[in-house]
Design a protein around this motif. Structure first.
Motif, PDB file in Angstrom:
ATOM      1  N   ARG A 163       0.661  -1.178   0.224  1.00 30.99           N
ATOM      2  CA  ARG A 163      -0.035  -0.070  -0.051  1.00 30.99           C
ATOM      3  C   ARG A 163       0.751   1.297   0.155  1.00 30.99           C
ATOM      4  N   VAL A 164       0.790   2.033  -0.869  1.00 26.62           N
ATOM      5  CA  VAL A 164       1.547   3.185  -1.162  1.00 26.62           C
ATOM      6  C   VAL A 164       0.477   4.416  -1.623  1.00 26.62           C
ATOM      7  N   LEU A 165       0.562   5.450  -1.096  1.00 26.57           N
ATOM      8  CA  LEU A 165      -0.354   6.645  -1.191  1.00 26.57           C
ATOM      9  C   LEU A 165       0.128   7.196  -2.558  1.00 26.57           C
ATOM     10  N   THR A 166      -0.918   8.037  -3.145  1.00 23.02           N
ATOM     11  CA  THR A 166      -0.542   8.943  -4.382  1.00 23.02           C
ATOM     12  C   THR A 166      -0.380  10.087  -3.620  1.00 23.02           C
ATOM     13  N   ASP A 167       0.187  11.200  -4.510  1.00 13.95           N
ATOM     14  CA  ASP A 167       0.345  12.558  -3.643  1.00 13.95           C
ATOM     15  C   ASP A 167      -1.028  13.007  -3.182  1.00 13.95           C
ATOM     16  N   ALA A 168      -1.903  13.084  -3.991  1.00  9.99           N
ATOM     17  CA  ALA A 168      -3.231  13.239  -3.594  1.00  9.99           C
ATOM     18  C   ALA A 168      -3.686  12.870  -2.344  1.00  9.99           C
ATOM     19  N   GLN A 169      -3.706  11.615  -2.055  1.00  7.25           N
ATOM     20  CA  GLN A 169      -3.905  10.860  -0.860  1.00  7.25           C
ATOM     21  C   GLN A 169      -3.435  11.334   0.132  1.00  7.25           C
ATOM     22  N   ARG A 170      -1.813  11.459  -0.062  1.00  9.85           N
ATOM     23  CA  ARG A 170      -1.095  11.649   1.005  1.00  9.85           C
ATOM     24  C   ARG A 170      -1.512  13.075   1.664  1.00  9.85           C
ATOM     25  N   GLU A 171      -1.698  14.180   0.671  1.00  8.71           N
ATOM     26  CA  GLU A 171      -2.262  15.660   1.126  1.00  8.71           C
ATOM     27  C   GLU A 171      -3.581  15.463   1.700  1.00  8.71           C
ATOM     28  N   ALA A 172      -4.431  14.624   1.349  1.00 11.17           N
ATOM     29  CA  ALA A 172      -5.763  14.535   1.681  1.00 11.17           C
ATOM     30  C   ALA A 172      -5.566  13.860   3.395  1.00 11.17           C
ATOM     31  N   LEU A 173      -4.881  12.993   3.229  1.00  5.15           N
ATOM     32  CA  LEU A 173      -4.575  12.365   4.803  1.00  5.15           C
ATOM     33  C   LEU A 173      -4.152  13.396   5.534  1.00  5.15           C
ATOM     34  N   LEU A 174      -3.040  14.237   5.311  1.00  2.00           N
ATOM     35  CA  LEU A 174      -2.485  15.336   6.468  1.00  2.00           C
ATOM     36  C   LEU A 174      -3.654  16.470   6.567  1.00  2.00           C
ATOM     37  N   ILE A 175      -4.490  16.659   5.647  1.00  2.00           N
ATOM     38  CA  ILE A 175      -5.389  17.645   6.158  1.00  2.00           C
ATOM     39  C   ILE A 175      -6.708  17.003   6.797  1.00  2.00           C
ATOM     40  N   ALA A 176      -6.993  15.565   6.580  1.00  2.00           N
ATOM     41  CA  ALA A 176      -7.695  15.240   7.443  1.00  2.00           C
ATOM     42  C   ALA A 176      -7.194  14.885   9.093  1.00  2.00           C
ATOM     43  N   CYS A 177      -6.083  14.790   9.022  1.00  2.00           N
ATOM     44  CA  CYS A 177      -5.329  14.548  10.557  1.00  2.00           C
ATOM     45  C   CYS A 177      -5.063  15.992  11.123  1.00  2.00           C
ATOM     46  N   GLY A 178      -5.129  17.025  10.271  1.00  2.00           N
ATOM     47  CA  GLY A 178      -5.385  18.374  10.889  1.00  2.00           C
ATOM     48  C   GLY A 178      -6.361  18.773  11.443  1.00  2.00           C
ATOM     49  N   LYS A 179      -7.516  18.025  11.243  1.00  2.00           N
ATOM     50  CA  LYS A 179      -9.157  18.231  11.904  1.00  2.00           C
ATOM     51  C   LYS A 179      -9.090  17.468  13.134  1.00  2.00           C
ATOM     52  N   SER A 220      -1.134   8.448  23.894  1.00  2.00           N
ATOM     53  CA  SER A 220      -1.188   7.129  23.837  1.00  2.00           C
ATOM     54  C   SER A 220      -1.429   6.471  22.645  1.00  2.00           C
ATOM     55  N   VAL A 221      -1.011   5.119  22.643  1.00  2.00           N
ATOM     56  CA  VAL A 221      -1.058   4.122  21.437  1.00  2.00           C
ATOM     57  C   VAL A 221      -2.888   4.412  20.944  1.00  2.00           C
ATOM     58  N   ASP A 222      -3.662   3.951  22.230  1.00  2.00           N
ATOM     59  CA  ASP A 222      -5.020   3.930  21.837  1.00  2.00           C
ATOM     60  C   ASP A 222      -5.676   5.284  21.175  1.00  2.00           C
ATOM     61  N   THR A 223      -5.177   6.457  21.616  1.00  2.00           N
ATOM     62  CA  THR A 223      -5.578   7.648  21.235  1.00  2.00           C
ATOM     63  C   THR A 223      -5.289   7.892  19.662  1.00  2.00           C
ATOM     64  N   LEU A 224      -3.947   7.713  19.542  1.00  2.00           N
ATOM     65  CA  LEU A 224      -3.388   7.579  18.049  1.00  2.00           C
ATOM     66  C   LEU A 224      -4.050   6.705  17.306  1.00  2.00           C
ATOM     67  N   LYS A 225      -4.397   5.414  17.766  1.00  2.30           N
ATOM     68  CA  LYS A 225      -5.158   4.369  16.796  1.00  2.30           C
ATOM     69  C   LYS A 225      -6.184   4.787  16.299  1.00  2.30           C
ATOM     70  N   GLN A 226      -7.314   5.468  17.227  1.00  2.00           N
ATOM     71  CA  GLN A 226      -8.599   5.892  16.872  1.00  2.00           C
ATOM     72  C   GLN A 226      -8.401   7.209  16.071  1.00  2.00           C
ATOM     73  N   ALA A 227      -7.872   7.957  16.576  1.00  2.41           N
ATOM     74  CA  ALA A 227      -7.938   9.079  15.858  1.00  2.41           C
ATOM     75  C   ALA A 227      -7.357   9.126  14.486  1.00  2.41           C
ATOM     76  N   TYR A 228      -6.372   8.263  14.202  1.00  2.20           N
ATOM     77  CA  TYR A 228      -5.691   7.955  12.849  1.00  2.20           C
ATOM     78  C   TYR A 228      -6.677   7.292  11.962  1.00  2.20           C
ATOM     79  N   GLU A 229      -7.334   6.186  12.573  1.00  2.00           N
ATOM     80  CA  GLU A 229      -8.538   5.559  11.593  1.00  2.00           C
ATOM     81  C   GLU A 229      -9.628   6.308  11.330  1.00  2.00           C
ATOM     82  N   ARG A 230      -9.967   7.265  12.040  1.00  2.00           N
ATOM     83  CA  ARG A 230     -11.100   8.406  11.707  1.00  2.00           C
ATOM     84  C   ARG A 230     -10.662   9.273  10.493  1.00  2.00           C
ATOM     85  N   ALA A 231      -9.260   9.708  10.664  1.00  2.00           N
ATOM     86  CA  ALA A 231      -8.693  10.665   9.731  1.00  2.00           C
ATOM     87  C   ALA A 231      -8.612   9.847   8.457  1.00  2.00           C
ATOM     88  N   VAL A 232      -8.298   8.558   8.351  1.00  2.00           N
ATOM     89  CA  VAL A 232      -8.138   7.868   7.097  1.00  2.00           C
ATOM     90  C   VAL A 232      -9.613   7.588   6.294  1.00  2.00           C
TER      91      VAL A 232
END
Length: 326
Positions: free
Chosen positions: A163-179, A253-265
């Motif tokens: 699994r490798v992201l495209t440039d557009a997907q990578r940018e979208a992921l970072l925008i989502a993480c910023g929210k 924490s691991v749990d906080t990161l896991k949940q927040a990351y999955e929602r951002a994706v």
């Protein structure tokens, strides 16, 4: 000889032998009391008796808690293992005593768990459970006939992910993480994308191991410690971070990161992209930039080139372009 006496509506067995601790057990039926007494006395006469009291009166949850305190904390991957232990403690299996846990019970747990997570996750959890039983038997004196995990068929490990992201997907992921509610999620993801480091290595990183002057960070994880280079994007993210009181660069924490990351994706509209896939994406991009195998291994911490190869996607189209220019 064993003493068997009736107490109220039940039958109590008491066995006393010189050189052995006193034993007692209560049964509903006299025949069960007599059977147990014969079994214990035969074992004593044969020199094969072992005290199974702790194995029968302790719960798996208690073993897991002791393991976390005495064993897990000494490991490099303590945070990730703590998460797995918490998963086990919430399962029905944790309510049983070690003596009552059979291979069939573990197999049932395995099959149910495979409906929720990947085979690779279940395999790692079984390896942890097996080591808990091994330590309990060898070091804590928990008398079991055998380690039940060794009798259970293990799920086949996952095929290597690609699994490798495209440039557009990578940018979208970072925008989502910023929210995300937590301000640390986006910097963590940037660090992962720019350094190819593992989640545990990132979350355990302290400011004392970061050099903004030399653009390097000293990370420590399951394969040991190493120094990784920091890209301009990574340096920019680090410079604006506030300093936490505990000294960690990313105090989540691991749990906080896991949940927040999955929602951002999900918000980014990306399917099936785990946090560990960030490492795959980072190493693939570094390879495309021209980093050689030795340089990639120095960054990733892989012991062999074969292991590294699983994390680098080589596009046949890119190779074709190189052949055309050769």
């Amino acid at each position: 000889m064993a003493t068997i006496r009736q107490r109220n509506d039940r039958w109590q067995v008491i066995i006393k032998r010189k050189g052995y601790p006193s034993q007692s057990r209560t049964f509903d039926l006299r025949k069960d009391a007599e059977k147990w007494a014969r079994q214990q006395e035969r074992a004593i006469d044969a020199g094969q008796w072992v005290d199974r009291t702790e194995a029968e009166q302790t719960t798996l949850k208690e073993l897991l808690e002791r393991y976390a305190k005495e064993v897990s904390k000494t490991k490099r991957g303590a945070d990730a293992e703590s998460y797995r232990i918490d998963q086990f403690k919430r399962s029905k299996l944790a309510q049983y005593s070690p003596a009552a846990i059979s291979s069939s019970l573990i197999a049932t747990w395995r099959d149910e768990r495979l409906k929720e997570v990947s085979p690779g996750t279940v395999l790692r959890e079984l390896q942890l459970l097996g080591h808990v039983f091994t330590v309990a038997m060898r070091e804590w004196g928990i008398a079991l006939h055998c380690n039940p995990v060794t009798l259970v068929r293990k799920p086949a490990p996952n095929k290597g992910r690609d699994r490798v992201l495209t440039d557009a997907q990578r940018e979208a992921l970072l925008i989502a993480c910023g929210k995300c509610h937590s301000p640390w999620i986006k910097p963590v993801v940037i660090f992962a994308l720019e350094t190819a480091t593992r989640r545990g290595e990132i979350l355990s990183l302290t400011w004392s191991n970061v050099s903004l002057e030399t653009s390097t960070a000293f990370v420590s994880g399951k394969t040991g410690a190493r120094k990784v280079p920091l890209s301009p994007a990574c340096m920019e993210a680090l410079r604006v971070l506030p300093r936490s009181l505990d000294g960690r660069v990313f105090p989540v924490s691991v749990d906080t990161l896991k949940q927040a990351y999955e929602r951002a994706v999900k918000r980014a509209g990306i399917d099936d992209f785990t946090f560990h896939d960030l490492r795959h994406d980072a190493l693939t991009r570094l390879a495309r930039k021209g980093f050689n195998i030795l340089e990639l291994r120095a960054i990733s911490g892989h012991a062999t080139a074969n292991m590294l190869q699983r994390y680098v996607s080589i596009d046949a189209g890119d190779l074709a372009k190189k052949l055309a220019c050769a």
